[in-house]
Design a protein around this motif. Structure first.
Motif, PDB file in Angstrom:
ATOM      1  N   SER A  14     -14.147   1.292   6.487  1.00 20.31           N
ATOM      2  CA  SER A  14     -13.452   1.482   5.280  1.00 20.31           C
ATOM      3  C   SER A  14     -13.203   0.006   4.769  1.00 20.31           C
ATOM      4  O   SER A  14     -13.689  -1.024   5.582  1.00 20.31           O
ATOM      5  CB  SER A  14     -11.922   2.094   5.601  1.00 20.31           C
ATOM      6  OG  SER A  14     -11.184   1.135   6.477  1.00 20.31           O
ATOM      7  N   LEU A  15     -12.979  -0.110   3.861  1.00 21.74           N
ATOM      8  CA  LEU A  15     -12.747  -1.525   3.221  1.00 21.74           C
ATOM      9  C   LEU A  15     -11.450  -2.430   3.869  1.00 21.74           C
ATOM     10  O   LEU A  15     -11.943  -3.428   4.279  1.00 21.74           O
ATOM     11  CB  LEU A  15     -12.072  -1.554   1.705  1.00 21.74           C
ATOM     12  CG  LEU A  15     -12.040  -2.783   0.804  1.00 21.74           C
ATOM     13  CD1 LEU A  15     -13.499  -3.349   0.615  1.00 21.74           C
ATOM     14  CD2 LEU A  15     -11.592  -2.584  -0.387  1.00 21.74           C
ATOM     15  N   CYS A  72     -15.936  -8.742   1.527  1.00 15.35           N
ATOM     16  CA  CYS A  72     -16.359  -7.321   1.424  1.00 15.35           C
ATOM     17  C   CYS A  72     -16.078  -6.493   0.113  1.00 15.35           C
ATOM     18  O   CYS A  72     -14.846  -7.094  -0.607  1.00 15.35           O
ATOM     19  CB  CYS A  72     -15.300  -6.576   2.569  1.00 15.35           C
ATOM     20  SG  CYS A  72     -15.275  -7.040   4.220  1.00 15.35           S
ATOM     21  N   ARG A  73     -16.663  -5.800  -0.068  1.00 16.35           N
ATOM     22  CA  ARG A  73     -16.530  -4.909  -1.412  1.00 16.35           C
ATOM     23  C   ARG A  73     -16.834  -3.413  -1.359  1.00 16.35           C
ATOM     24  O   ARG A  73     -17.469  -3.119  -0.305  1.00 16.35           O
ATOM     25  CB  ARG A  73     -17.489  -5.528  -2.737  1.00 16.35           C
ATOM     26  CG  ARG A  73     -18.933  -5.260  -2.309  1.00 16.35           C
ATOM     27  CD  ARG A  73     -19.783  -5.944  -3.603  1.00 16.35           C
ATOM     28  NE  ARG A  73     -21.079  -5.985  -3.457  1.00 16.35           N
ATOM     29  CZ  ARG A  73     -21.742  -5.021  -4.151  1.00 16.35           C
ATOM     30  NH1 ARG A  73     -21.143  -4.252  -5.076  1.00 16.35           N
ATOM     31  NH2 ARG A  73     -23.241  -5.011  -3.874  1.00 16.35           N
ATOM     32  N   ASN A  74     -16.384  -2.815  -2.183  1.00 14.39           N
ATOM     33  CA  ASN A  74     -16.819  -1.281  -2.148  1.00 14.39           C
ATOM     34  C   ASN A  74     -17.829  -0.943  -3.325  1.00 14.39           C
ATOM     35  O   ASN A  74     -17.369  -1.224  -4.516  1.00 14.39           O
ATOM     36  CB  ASN A  74     -15.547  -0.296  -2.600  1.00 14.39           C
ATOM     37  CG  ASN A  74     -15.733   1.079  -2.445  1.00 14.39           C
ATOM     38  OD1 ASN A  74     -16.696   1.638  -2.743  1.00 14.39           O
ATOM     39  ND2 ASN A  74     -14.597   1.816  -2.022  1.00 14.39           N
ATOM     40  N   GLY A  77     -18.241   3.601  -3.227  1.00 14.00           N
ATOM     41  CA  GLY A  77     -18.131   4.466  -1.906  1.00 14.00           C
ATOM     42  C   GLY A  77     -18.635   3.671  -0.715  1.00 14.00           C
ATOM     43  O   GLY A  77     -18.325   4.302   0.437  1.00 14.00           O
ATOM     44  N   ILE A  79     -19.168   0.504   1.812  1.00 15.49           N
ATOM     45  CA  ILE A  79     -18.536  -0.677   2.038  1.00 15.49           C
ATOM     46  C   ILE A  79     -19.501  -1.794   2.457  1.00 15.49           C
ATOM     47  O   ILE A  79     -20.291  -1.719   3.470  1.00 15.49           O
ATOM     48  CB  ILE A  79     -17.458  -0.476   3.137  1.00 15.49           C
ATOM     49  CG1 ILE A  79     -16.411   0.385   2.722  1.00 15.49           C
ATOM     50  CG2 ILE A  79     -16.667  -2.024   3.287  1.00 15.49           C
ATOM     51  CD1 ILE A  79     -15.713   0.300   1.043  1.00 15.49           C
ATOM     52  N   ASN A 110     -24.624  -2.992   4.586  1.00 21.41           N
ATOM     53  CA  ASN A 110     -23.554  -2.257   4.847  1.00 21.41           C
ATOM     54  C   ASN A 110     -22.632  -2.461   5.898  1.00 21.41           C
ATOM     55  O   ASN A 110     -23.215  -2.895   7.065  1.00 21.41           O
ATOM     56  CB  ASN A 110     -23.933  -0.712   4.903  1.00 21.41           C
ATOM     57  CG  ASN A 110     -24.949  -0.474   3.662  1.00 21.41           C
ATOM     58  OD1 ASN A 110     -24.774  -0.953   2.527  1.00 21.41           O
ATOM     59  ND2 ASN A 110     -25.813   0.421   3.801  1.00 21.41           N
TER      60      ASN A 110
END
Length: 366
Positions: A14-15, A72-74, A77, A79, A110
């Motif tokens: 997850s983020l 980090c970035r989304n 969907g 990450i 990723n």
């Protein structure tokens, strides 16, 4: 071969998971720069006596700026983590000759992608294939396509497996002669490093081949060469692990080019990792299905190839400090077992391609 269902486990990607890993990096900025070398970094200083200075020498003092970003970035969907570094350490380095260059490393990947033990990225089932892969300096030049690796920087990364939390590069476990740089086979020559277990190659890229406590706890003041440290020179692999005595828990020490975390030599339980890893030095280490690389006292020390890999009954030929066979962790075994949907208990020996089938059923004989 029996075609087993490809059961994917869900990793912690997850983020917030990514941001937790990113927080372990000794960043100098908290954003993604257009060019990391153009940012304002943090000064590091050392006595310039007897060393190559990667910055400026003023009144006998070597001064340079280290620059590091981990963001980090989304992305719809997925990450992703982007690492930018100029490759210079936040501490002194003993580089007595040659060059010591500022880099422009910038890649995105990723974060901690889902992987399965039933779908291997590295299946090295002969001594020849294992040795050819692990014992080649550029074996990690290409990350698996599922990692989404993109290189934005101008520094080439063909010999790099990742970046350490202190911004220093992590290289494959091989010397320029494609052998273990610390425990070479007969006829080979061991390479020299400083007491933080890093050194520069010909182009001046300062890098690690093996884990060092300096990654998470940078020393102050000038440091010696490994050769001048009796504990280091007597057995560099033992010295590497001993430098983490204050970090006997799962400790982030870097990110690999395939997006998986690189940890120090201990699990959260305080147990040192001495088994359970595959040919790439990666391991499924929890019931969720997380896969990561761990620092070990045996070759390839950090990242040997991009996993998951298989578990052969033999080791590589380019080292005198390798393992003789590989074993699954209990978690890897459980994921593998869960993929069997018949009434048979199946065990695959990935290293030889032989399949041993044990039928767990009652057979009536008439």
């Amino acid at each position: 071969m029996i075609n087993l269902p490809n059961v994917q486990s869900t990793a912690s990607n997850s983020l917030s998971d990514c941001q937790t890993a990113a927080s372990s990096f000794r960043t100098t900025i908290n954003y993604t720069a257009s060019n990391i070398t153009g940012t304002t970094g943090m000064n590091a200083t050392c006595s310039a006596s007897g060393i190559v200075c990667p910055g400026q020498t003023i009144n006998g003092v070597c001064i340079w700026q280290r620059k590091l970003s981990a963001v980090c970035r989304n992305a719809s969907g997925v990450i992703k983590i982007r690492i930018q570094t100029n490759g210079l350490p936040p501490r002194c380095a003993s580089v007595p000759m040659g060059s010591f260059a500022e880099l422009n490393v910038d890649f995105e990947v990723n974060f901690n992608p889902d992987v399965s033990i039933n779908s291997l990225n590295s299946n090295l089932n002969t001594v020849s294939s294992l040795s050819q892969t692990l014992c080649t300096l550029t074996s990690a030049s290409t990350a698996p396509s599922a990692s989404g690796f993109v290189n934005y920087g101008t520094t080439g990364l063909t010999t790099a497996t990742g970046v350490s939390v202190d911004g220093v590069m992590i290289f494959t476990p091989d010397s320029t002669n494609n052998i273990d740089p610390f425990f070479p086979p007969a006829g080979g020559t061991a390479e020299t490093v400083d007491s933080c277990l890093a050194h520069c190659q010909a182009a001046g890229i300062y890098h690690y081949h093996i884990a060092s406590g300096c990654q998470v706890n940078p020393p102050t003041g000038n440091i010696t060469s490994c050769a001048a440290n009796s504990s280091c020179i007597s057995n560099i692999a033992t010295y590497s692990i001993s430098s983490f005595l204050s970090y006997q828990t799962k400790t982030v020490i870097g990110i690999a080019k395939d997006g998986h975390v690189i940890y120090g030599p201990y699990l959260s339980s305080g147990t040192q990792v001495t088994t359970g890893f595959d040919v790439c030095n990666g391991m499924f280490y929890d019931s969720i299905g997380n896969y990561a690389y761990f620092a070990t006292s045996t070759y390839p020390y950090l990242v040997g190839c991009f996993g998951p890999g298989n578990y052969p009954l033999f080791g590589p030929t380019c080292t005198t400090n390798g393992v003789s066979s590989y074993n699954m962790s209990s978690y890897a075994s459980s994921f593998w077992n869960s993929s069997t949907t018949t009434s048979m208990s199946v065990r695959i020996s990935l290293d030889t391609g032989l399949i041993l089938v044990f039928i767990s059923a009652f057979i009536s004989l008439y």
